[in-house]
Design an enzyme around this catalytic site. Sequence first.
Site: not given
Length: 867
Positions: A438, A489, A436
């Site tokens: 972000h 995630s 991930d």
Amino acid sequence: MPKPCRETVLSGLEPLVVRDFVPIGERANVAGSARFARLIREEKLDEAIGIARDQVAAGAAVIDVCMDDGMIDGAGWMRRFLLAAAAEPELARVPWMVDSSSFAVLEAGLQCVQGRALANSISLKEGEQEFLRRADLIRRYGAAAVVMLFDERGQADTFERKIEIAERAYNLLTANGFPVQDIVFDPNVLTIATGMAEHNDYAVDFIRATRWIKQNLPYARVSAGVSNLSFAFRGNSAVREAMHAVFLHHAVEAGLDMAIVNVATALTYSELEPNLRTLVEDVVLNRRADATERLTEFASSKSHQSGAEQGQTKVRPAAERRRRADDSQSESKSASTSVEARILDAFIHGNDTTIAADTLLAYGELGSALAVIERVLMPAMGEVGRLFGEGGLFLSQVVKSARTMRRAVDALAPYIKGTAAISGSPKLLLATVRGDVHDIGKNLVGIVAQTGGWQTIDLGVMVDAVKIADEAARNSVSAIGLSGLITPSLHEMTEVVRELERRGMRIPVLVGGAATSRLHTAVKIAPEYGGAVVHSRDASEGATVLSRLYGADSQAFIDSVRTAQQQEREGYESQKTVNETRQSFQPASGREEVADLSSEVPELCADRSFEARDSTKRTARAEKRGGAQGGYLSRQISDLEPHINWNMYLAAWGVRRNSDEGRRLLKDAAAMLERIDNEQALTIEGVASTFPAHSEGDDIIINEQLFIPMLRNEQTGMCVADWICGSVGAFAVTAGTGLAEFTEKLRAEGDDYGAMVAKLLADRLTEAFAETLPLSGVRFALGYPATPDHSLKREIFELLGVTEKTGMRLTQSYMIVPGEALCGIVVDHPDARYFSLGRLSSGQLADYARRRKMTIDEVKRLISNEL
């Protein structure tokens, strides 16, 4: 023959004929009442019911109930609340307004509410076909429909737009047999007195539209949600209630039939002090050019008085605390030139113009850089954190305060030997988990945590479990924060706590991010770890969790979290048992029906489940499109700026557009866009093409060889595969190439705030890019509610040659790098529309795993939020 009844009749156990003005109680609303929202989140159903009961006692003739909150099961809570309320004698007798922006939640309420309800709301924003479909369902549930004045072009904000949409909606409904007396228009109450001239006629236009509707659309009713009118004076209850009273007085005279109000605090027009009434009336009716300034001056002077002095005035506590803080700083600046006062003022207002000079003055006075940090800078940031926690500062202001703090520490750097760490401060380790990329939310958590005295160690993105555990041990951290945007995630977070458990560690773990939820944390993550695992929905809540984990009542807090999580698990297992008794899912074959789901919905809805499967509906657009169209695309900022959704940008900061802070944020964003453009900091690029396609069962077949499996909503029967009509579009776009280097440059300049602005702008530019694609139809982004399987990006990347043509690539968890990117398909069919899958049965899960050539456990990790 007797004439048909044209009276609007609502009912609980007792009928309510709408003849005079009807007050609708507003407090049973998670979006409008912080107390009600807290009680729902804490599952204190009896106390939440009490709020609705109090509204009836205060004079509400109808009760509005709204469960629109991303952290709760809106449909489940709507059912649970209304069924419980039906057992309350005071509540059972009155009608309900079932209120939701999600039609699925609205329908859940209509399925269990007794009597004749108001369904709030439907509109034309998704087109005429969907508007009429929803209206027909509302009529079949026996309810009246609140029609918001939106259409495909957006919200009606002028008199002309309001009456245009109202007339169009009225004609459509009546032509399709909808009872005229059950049409209730809401002409959109918008905020006035914002300081922007174009907003000054909002109330006047609402009143004019109400009068026009009553004169030109026979038997239709008009409703209003009043609180938005006075948002510009948030924090001053006396002025807000006066504005509501004046507005309702004139709107009711024009024909307003009902309004959502707080009946317990509402004032009447005649109760208002004459001078205040005149000032407010000037604003509401736009009678003077300086009306807003005059009322603002009055509100500012009155905000210092006690409630008794103002006559029922109540100033919002957080706003009052902020005012006192501002007053104290003003007094400090005028009464003293102390450097501490100036630094505190700079921190509160995020003003870094003189912070370096003042920090060095403080160093000269104290003789120690560490003393300046611990005795001046940290207390100042502590005050910022306190004000933020009380609602006295916006998140964007806190970010600016953190930038000011950093520049103050930078000024001390030459005088600091070794580390600038504050002795005794707890450490927070932050990481976005493996796969991930972000990190906007994680960055905000770090900034807010610093205001509470925490040292933060940010490991960045794509961090695996072993590294997180290693760094936590090496740095002796007090807490770990895990962030994740995508569904895979969630599995990685579980792996992190398993690694901590394997090592016997007991460091509290916070989990947050768009993919996470309180339920998933309780059911899937917390049982794997002997330490505390707490879900945090945003940066503000994260700061609260950290303070409670290390406060005087830390063990009591941890015990309460574990008790709540056990209740979540028990409720989940109970619901899981109920779900497993449903009939098994039958996979689609060609165009055969799937499971008979009529037992899941009322009989009146059972005939609408699979209309989209009728292949004859696709013939209108079934022409073959030979070969792929388009290819590599690039955009300039000037191409995309007109398409940026600035409301979504401000929503990321938690700020309204019409506020002073909103205007400051937009000004800063414009300056940053100009810098990005001048420096050519971002490469905005993508790939988009169309391909011949058809569907077989629930699979999309592209170029006769690539299978893209879809999932089906088991209640409505909707599936993207049903809307394939000869072709399908595919796309992958990003505005994030070069962003990492640019934000690193900004941070090196000491501008954490600027880095955050740049990241949020890259997100908005990516969305704007997707809006300008040369593909017509409905865009379904992979990883989102209708198509939640992120791994399908792999097929789309290979189909389009994305990695070869652009700077985008996929992580092992199928997230796109850079993170500011979108990938999906475009379906051009007249019936296509956005939808959410809802819960999936074990039968469909197994069928999807078979078609995806994966194990069931692998599929669960990819789409666990939809199970």
